[in-house]
Design a protein around this motif. Structure first.
Motif, PDB file in Angstrom:
ATOM      1  N   ILE A 163      63.450  35.817  35.904  1.00 55.91           N
ATOM      2  CA  ILE A 163      63.419  36.986  36.539  1.00 55.91           C
ATOM      3  C   ILE A 163      62.179  37.806  37.332  1.00 55.91           C
ATOM      4  O   ILE A 163      61.209  37.332  36.907  1.00 55.91           O
ATOM      5  N   PRO A 164      62.574  37.062  38.673  1.00 56.28           N
ATOM      6  CA  PRO A 164      61.045  37.226  39.813  1.00 56.28           C
ATOM      7  C   PRO A 164      60.535  37.744  39.205  1.00 56.28           C
ATOM      8  O   PRO A 164      58.790  37.296  39.712  1.00 56.28           O
ATOM      9  N   LEU A 165      60.488  39.738  39.099  1.00 58.10           N
ATOM     10  CA  LEU A 165      59.425  40.754  38.923  1.00 58.10           C
ATOM     11  C   LEU A 165      58.671  40.389  37.677  1.00 58.10           C
ATOM     12  O   LEU A 165      57.945  40.086  37.327  1.00 58.10           O
ATOM     13  N   GLN A 166      59.116  39.450  36.557  1.00 57.85           N
ATOM     14  CA  GLN A 166      58.449  39.385  34.948  1.00 57.85           C
ATOM     15  C   GLN A 166      57.610  37.985  35.753  1.00 57.85           C
ATOM     16  O   GLN A 166      56.496  38.288  34.959  1.00 57.85           O
ATOM     17  N   LEU A 167      57.847  36.809  36.202  1.00 62.08           N
ATOM     18  CA  LEU A 167      57.311  36.393  36.465  1.00 62.08           C
ATOM     19  C   LEU A 167      56.433  36.628  36.875  1.00 62.08           C
ATOM     20  O   LEU A 167      55.241  35.979  36.827  1.00 62.08           O
ATOM     21  N   ASN A 168      56.309  38.006  38.591  1.00 59.87           N
ATOM     22  CA  ASN A 168      55.123  37.690  39.145  1.00 59.87           C
ATOM     23  C   ASN A 168      53.971  38.644  38.219  1.00 59.87           C
ATOM     24  O   ASN A 168      53.007  38.149  38.292  1.00 59.87           O
ATOM     25  N   GLN A 169      54.719  39.087  37.340  1.00 59.91           N
ATOM     26  CA  GLN A 169      53.645  40.261  36.245  1.00 59.91           C
ATOM     27  C   GLN A 169      52.958  38.985  35.591  1.00 59.91           C
ATOM     28  O   GLN A 169      51.635  38.939  34.974  1.00 59.91           O
ATOM     29  N   LEU A 170      53.570  38.213  35.502  1.00 67.63           N
ATOM     30  CA  LEU A 170      53.149  36.920  34.418  1.00 67.63           C
ATOM     31  C   LEU A 170      52.025  36.224  35.244  1.00 67.63           C
ATOM     32  O   LEU A 170      51.098  36.548  34.444  1.00 67.63           O
ATOM     33  N   PHE A 171      52.475  35.686  36.075  1.00 66.93           N
ATOM     34  CA  PHE A 171      51.233  35.209  37.368  1.00 66.93           C
ATOM     35  C   PHE A 171      50.385  35.748  37.176  1.00 66.93           C
ATOM     36  O   PHE A 171      48.976  35.770  36.953  1.00 66.93           O
ATOM     37  N   SER A 172      50.589  36.929  37.471  1.00 67.25           N
ATOM     38  CA  SER A 172      48.939  38.497  37.673  1.00 67.25           C
ATOM     39  C   SER A 172      48.463  38.764  36.478  1.00 67.25           C
ATOM     40  O   SER A 172      47.793  38.048  36.778  1.00 67.25           O
ATOM     41  N   ASN A 173      48.780  38.556  36.017  1.00 64.80           N
ATOM     42  CA  ASN A 173      48.082  38.571  34.404  1.00 64.80           C
ATOM     43  C   ASN A 173      47.340  37.640  34.087  1.00 64.80           C
ATOM     44  O   ASN A 173      45.913  37.629  33.881  1.00 64.80           O
ATOM     45  N   LEU A 174      47.986  36.477  34.231  1.00 63.17           N
ATOM     46  CA  LEU A 174      46.815  35.463  34.317  1.00 63.17           C
ATOM     47  C   LEU A 174      45.855  34.828  34.765  1.00 63.17           C
ATOM     48  O   LEU A 174      44.707  35.085  34.579  1.00 63.17           O
ATOM     49  N   ILE A 175      46.229  34.931  36.351  1.00 66.36           N
ATOM     50  CA  ILE A 175      45.377  35.070  37.470  1.00 66.36           C
ATOM     51  C   ILE A 175      43.852  35.823  37.010  1.00 66.36           C
ATOM     52  O   ILE A 175      43.735  35.885  37.187  1.00 66.36           O
ATOM     53  N   GLY A 176      44.761  37.255  37.397  1.00 68.42           N
ATOM     54  CA  GLY A 176      43.417  38.206  36.721  1.00 68.42           C
ATOM     55  C   GLY A 176      42.644  38.391  35.625  1.00 68.42           C
ATOM     56  O   GLY A 176      41.327  38.670  36.088  1.00 68.42           O
ATOM     57  N   ASN A 177      43.427  37.583  34.478  1.00 69.16           N
ATOM     58  CA  ASN A 177      42.432  37.804  33.797  1.00 69.16           C
ATOM     59  C   ASN A 177      41.212  36.794  33.834  1.00 69.16           C
ATOM     60  O   ASN A 177      40.069  36.873  33.294  1.00 69.16           O
ATOM     61  N   SER A 178      41.221  35.421  35.097  1.00 67.46           N
ATOM     62  CA  SER A 178      40.668  34.255  35.390  1.00 67.46           C
ATOM     63  C   SER A 178      39.547  34.422  35.409  1.00 67.46           C
ATOM     64  O   SER A 178      38.566  34.684  35.684  1.00 67.46           O
ATOM     65  N   LEU A 179      40.085  35.627  36.771  1.00 71.14           N
ATOM     66  CA  LEU A 179      38.489  36.119  38.219  1.00 71.14           C
ATOM     67  C   LEU A 179      38.123  37.437  37.216  1.00 71.14           C
ATOM     68  O   LEU A 179      37.203  37.352  37.522  1.00 71.14           O
ATOM     69  N   LYS A 180      39.234  37.909  36.512  1.00 71.51           N
ATOM     70  CA  LYS A 180      37.955  38.797  35.895  1.00 71.51           C
ATOM     71  C   LYS A 180      37.079  38.932  34.600  1.00 71.51           C
ATOM     72  O   LYS A 180      35.821  38.807  34.920  1.00 71.51           O
ATOM     73  N   PHE A 181      37.511  37.715  33.906  1.00 67.73           N
ATOM     74  CA  PHE A 181      36.644  37.030  32.666  1.00 67.73           C
ATOM     75  C   PHE A 181      35.831  35.850  33.439  1.00 67.73           C
ATOM     76  O   PHE A 181      36.175  34.910  32.409  1.00 67.73           O
ATOM     77  N   SER A 182      35.472  36.229  34.299  1.00 67.33           N
ATOM     78  CA  SER A 182      33.828  35.062  34.655  1.00 67.33           C
ATOM     79  C   SER A 182      32.505  35.241  34.904  1.00 67.33           C
ATOM     80  O   SER A 182      32.917  36.358  35.182  1.00 67.33           O
ATOM     81  N   GLU A 183      31.890  35.318  34.489  1.00 66.11           N
ATOM     82  CA  GLU A 183      30.440  35.033  34.744  1.00 66.11           C
ATOM     83  C   GLU A 183      30.032  34.163  36.128  1.00 66.11           C
ATOM     84  O   GLU A 183      29.260  33.935  36.078  1.00 66.11           O
ATOM     85  N   LYS A 184      30.625  32.865  36.003  1.00 65.16           N
ATOM     86  CA  LYS A 184      30.366  32.350  37.825  1.00 65.16           C
ATOM     87  C   LYS A 184      31.726  32.134  38.648  1.00 65.16           C
ATOM     88  O   LYS A 184      32.415  32.792  38.335  1.00 65.16           O
ATOM     89  N   THR A 185      31.238  31.571  39.569  1.00 66.70           N
ATOM     90  CA  THR A 185      33.053  31.332  40.537  1.00 66.70           C
ATOM     91  C   THR A 185      33.471  30.971  40.112  1.00 66.70           C
ATOM     92  O   THR A 185      33.129  29.543  39.357  1.00 66.70           O
ATOM     93  N   PRO A 186      34.558  31.638  39.993  1.00 63.85           N
ATOM     94  CA  PRO A 186      36.237  31.232  39.420  1.00 63.85           C
ATOM     95  C   PRO A 186      37.107  30.189  40.099  1.00 63.85           C
ATOM     96  O   PRO A 186      36.567  30.184  41.187  1.00 63.85           O
ATOM     97  N   GLU A 187      36.886  29.188  39.447  1.00 66.53           N
ATOM     98  CA  GLU A 187      37.730  27.759  39.780  1.00 66.53           C
ATOM     99  C   GLU A 187      39.102  28.103  38.517  1.00 66.53           C
ATOM    100  O   GLU A 187      39.109  27.586  37.423  1.00 66.53           O
ATOM    101  N   ILE A 188      40.588  28.049  39.300  1.00 66.41           N
ATOM    102  CA  ILE A 188      41.821  28.130  38.555  1.00 66.41           C
ATOM    103  C   ILE A 188      42.603  27.240  39.508  1.00 66.41           C
ATOM    104  O   ILE A 188      42.521  27.037  40.378  1.00 66.41           O
ATOM    105  N   HIS A 189      43.226  26.333  37.816  1.00 65.23           N
ATOM    106  CA  HIS A 189      43.920  25.244  38.207  1.00 65.23           C
ATOM    107  C   HIS A 189      45.524  25.551  37.854  1.00 65.23           C
ATOM    108  O   HIS A 189      45.620  25.713  36.833  1.00 65.23           O
ATOM    109  N   ILE A 190      46.933  25.390  38.508  1.00 64.20           N
ATOM    110  CA  ILE A 190      47.427  25.766  38.299  1.00 64.20           C
ATOM    111  C   ILE A 190      48.373  24.429  38.427  1.00 64.20           C
ATOM    112  O   ILE A 190      48.888  24.129  39.392  1.00 64.20           O
ATOM    113  N   SER A 191      49.215  23.798  37.033  1.00 62.82           N
ATOM    114  CA  SER A 191      49.536  22.671  36.762  1.00 62.82           C
ATOM    115  C   SER A 191      50.947  22.805  36.798  1.00 62.82           C
ATOM    116  O   SER A 191      51.420  23.770  35.743  1.00 62.82           O
TER     117      SER A 191
END
Length: 782
Positions: free
Chosen positions: A661-689
């Motif tokens: 379901i595209p809309l739900q996966l968009n929400q999934l990616f958005s929540n996980l990436i948003g958390n990585s950006l929010k809960f960081s105290e230095k320059t965020p580095e995010i890798h998706i494999s």
């Protein structure tokens, strides 16, 4: 026009005097030139032009002017806001009567012949009066500019701006030169047809002040039309003769307060709608008499069977007196007294309705509602009618009892083997059939070893087939310790868990030694018995699963309604009460308004997240081919500004296309990436494999279907991380590991992620170490 006189000193400029004639006495002109910078005008038109070009400090005019006489000129000058404050001395002949009405009154008169020194004295007096008036008006303007509200003075019937302080100019977004000396509809043309001019006219004509409260006005500010709400007063301004000659305006902008009030009203409306639209029966009682404030349609239609008009505002026990003899009034009283919620499962209740007395089994919760003083003002009641489920379970229990009696009557042995733990339970009859002692417990291996060697292969083949089909059936001879020939028919059912792994074997053993000739009939009995066991097991599992899910959703919803939704609402109400205290200065008022806005936004976000969470399993969205690269690109676009601000680096493998379901996966990616950006105290580095998990590998991963190929997605960051002991708790709704003051959020994001993954028949795990980032692994079926 002639111009005479020069400054006697560069540091002491002469004051400017305008002589309007004819006739102008040359001696008088020479006398004035010694002290003042003197200009002359031969008629009224020339004088008006000179005044508009270079404003004099004092005007001396004769009454005998061509075309426009002196008194008419005086009237023009005194009626114009720009020239009304210039001191004016009139030189009149004896034969001409001095006009002294309000509109043509000069500041001083000299009639007939007079000594020159008398005129000089009069000039000095008028200039001194003008300077004093100017200083006084400047002081008044300073006072007005320091006032914490907008103040303006409007003069005449056209309401010409005489003065306006800085706050007032800020309210209308104008400069001083844009309004001073202009009528109000010229300076602010957008006020036409907004009743402002009519209100000013009424105050001007009646002398009665007008008070406006939260009055909406459309102003053209900052290049666009804005609706602004004002509290204001129009106060009539009286001259010395008590004649009204203008209006004083005092105004303050209350737009933020009005919008906050509207936000509070909208929050209350949404809360009521949440109750009304809830799929679970809900109602709210107020006060010790349990006045019914509201009840949703589900409760009204399924249990009370009455329209809202018949119950709203009524006392609960007046409508349902049969409750007096049940436990519920005492439970309500205790919640109202202590403020402690009360929950009960499958409570028996008798409720009378127009259709008669009804018997119900109910899961319910009484949750206290607190007012702004933290006193219990009411109770929100959530009810789940589980009558059908409980009666179904009781029916199953009764059927099981009957089945047990039937088994005992048929002389059948039974057993239950947990194939995961090895636990083995059996009936006494089974031990008797095998010739074992009933005085001690026998392990499962003892029973399997009691099969005659000639039938071991048959048993093995039967078990091999059972692992495929789920059904066990074979007949074998036993090798009893007493060497008695015993033929037994074995039948059973393998029960699998949600991941299709074998878990239990439910089986029976029937002594058929004396019944071989009746094999056909016995096979039918065994088949029927097996069928009934299967039906009972499936029905029991479905019922228990439904009860667990419903109870969990009820507990979550009750928690939201009684705590999280109430918290910002209580804050808003408290801050509004503080705002009503008139002692606040502008800074504290702005602080309180910002807190109100913050609480309203939090409540709105919480309601939105709760609705998204509750609607997720009920979505009508269809599974379709979904390019995860496109999903990731969309999410990166959504976070573009935050990524730029934090200089975040997001890298990823080439992602596949899956059915989802595209809309739900968009929400999934958005929540996980948003958390990585929010809960960081230095320059965020995010890798998706992304890697594929073949069927043989998926079987070793918990909670995955053994016959499916899965996509393994991994989101890894370098954020603040968390203790691994919280790896499961973080997926619980409203569970937060960090304070709201440090990191914003509602505590629903990861719970929503888990629900989305489960909705796709997948699973999600988290791994982390504090200050070393977090890793979220997701398995989704291809």
């Amino acid at each position: 026009m002639s111009k005479e006189g020069r400054n006697s000193s560069e540091n002491s400029p002469k004051q400017r005097v305008l002589l309007i004639g004819p006739p102008v006495d040359p001696r008088l002109q020479r006398l004035l030139t010694k002290t003042y910078l003197t200009e002359t005008a031969s008629d009224a038109a020339l004088a008006l032009r000179q005044i508009s070009q270079n404003r004099p400090d004092l005007i001396i005019s004769t009454t005998s002017l061509p075309v426009l006489n002196g008194f008419s000129l005086i009237k023009l000058l005194k009626s114009d806001v720009a020239t009304a404050r210039i001191p004016l001395i009139v030189l009149a002949d004896r034969e001409e009567p001095a006009q002294n009405d309000d509109e043509s009154a000069a500041d001083d008169y000299l009639i007939g012949s007079f000594p020159a020194q008398e005129l000089i004295t009069r000039i000095r007096i008028q200039l001194a009066i003008a300077q004093t008036r100017s200083r006084t008006e400047a002081h008044v303007r300073d006072v007005l500019n320091q006032a914490p509200v907008g103040i303006a003075v409007l003069m005449g019937r056209q309401f010409v701006f005489e003065t306006a302080n800085v706050n007032y100019l800020g309210l209308i977004a104008k400069n001083h030169g844009d309004v001073i000396g202009k009528p109000i509809l010229e300076a602010l043309p957008e006020l036409k047809n907004q009743r402002i001019f009519e209100l000013l006219t009424r105050v001007f004509e009646t002398g009665e002040p007008f008070f406006g409260n939260e009055y909406p006005v459309i102003l053209h500010r900052h290049g666009k039309d804005e609706t602004v709400y004002f509290n204001f007063v129009y106060q009539p301004l009286q001259a010395e003769n008590n004649v009204i000659n203008g209006v004083v305006v005092v105004a303050s902008d209350v737009t933020n307060l009005v919008k906050s009030k509207h936000a509070l009203q909208e929050s209350e409306r949404q809360f009521r709608n949440l109750v009304i639209q809830s799929p679970i029966p809900m109602t709210i009682f107020r006060g010790p008499e349990y006045i019914i404030e509201i009840a949703n349609d589900v409760l009204l239609k399924t249990m009370w069977k009455r329209p809202l008009s018949e119950v709203q505002g009524k006392r609960l026990l007046d409508l349902f007196p049969e409750l007096n003899n049940q436990q519920f009034p005492a439970l309500l009283a205790n919640v109202l007294k202590t403020g402690i919620p009360y929950t009960e499962k499958e409570a028996l209740a008798y409720v009378n309705s127009p259709e008669g007395m009804g018997k119900y089994y109910l899961d319910f919760e009484y949750a206290p509602l607190f007012d702004t003083n933290n006193n219990v003002s009411g109770i929100i009641v959530t009810v789940n009618d589980v009558t059908e489920k409980v009666e179904a379970r009781l029916s199953i229990f009764e059927a099981e009892q009957r089945l047990r009696l039937a088994i005992e009557a048929a002389d059948i042995g039974t057993y239950d083997w947990d194939m995961t733990t090895g636990e083995f339970q059996y009936s006494e009859r089974l031990a008797t059939i095998f010739g074992f002692s009933t005085d001690r417990f026998h392990e499962q291996k003892e029973f399997s070893s009691a099969i005659h060697p000639d039938f071991v292969s048959i048993r093995a083949k039967a078990f091999e087939e059972a692992l495929k089909s789920g059904r066990l059936f074979y007949e074998a001879r036993l090798a009893r310790p007493d060497n008695v020939i015993q033929w037994v028919r074995f039948a059973g059912k393998i029960i699998r868990d949600q991941n299709q792994k074998k878990r239990r074997l439910l089986g029976t053993a029937l002594d058929i030694t004396q019944q071989v000739e009746a094999r056909k009939n016995l096979e039918e009995v065994a088949e029927e018995l097996e069928k009934r066991v299967v039906e009972r097991t499936i029905q029991l599992q479905n019922t228990n699963h439904e009860l667990v899910r419903t109870n969990h959703e009820l507990e979550q919803f009750a928690y939201i309604a009684s705590h999280d939704l109430q918290e910002p609402l209580r804050k808003i109400q408290t801050f509004i009460e503080l705002l009503q205290d008139q002692s606040h200065d502008a800074e504290s008022t702005r602080t309180l308004l910002m807190k109100i806005s913050s609480s309203a936004q939090r409540m709105s976000a919480l309601i939105k997240d709760v609705l998204n969470y509750s609607r997720l399993p009920k979505t009508d969205d269809q599974f379709t081919a979904t390019d995860l690269n496109l999903i990731l690109a969309n999410v990166k676009t959504d976070f573009e500004l935050l990524i730029e601000q934090k200089r975040a680096v997001i890298t990823h493998d080439v992602l596949p296309t899956i059915t989802a379901i595209p809309l739900q996966l968009n929400q999934l990616f958005s929540n996980l990436i948003g958390n990585s950006l929010k809960f960081s105290e230095k320059t965020p580095e995010i890798h998706i494999s992304a890697t594929l998990v073949p069927i043989e590998s998926s079987r070793s991963i918990p909670h995955l279907l053994p016959d499916r190929t899965y996509l393994k997605l991994n989101f890894k960051d370098n954020g603040i991380g968390f203790e691994q002991q919280y790896a499961e708790q973080i997926f619980t709704i409203f569970h937060r590991l960090n304070g709201r003051k440090s990191y914003t959020g509602t505590g629903i994001g990861l719970a929503l992620c888990k629900k989305i993954v489960e909705n796709h028949k997948g699973n999600i795990f988290a791994e982390s170490t504090p200050d070393k980032g977090a890793s979220f692994t997701i398995y989704l079926p291809m």
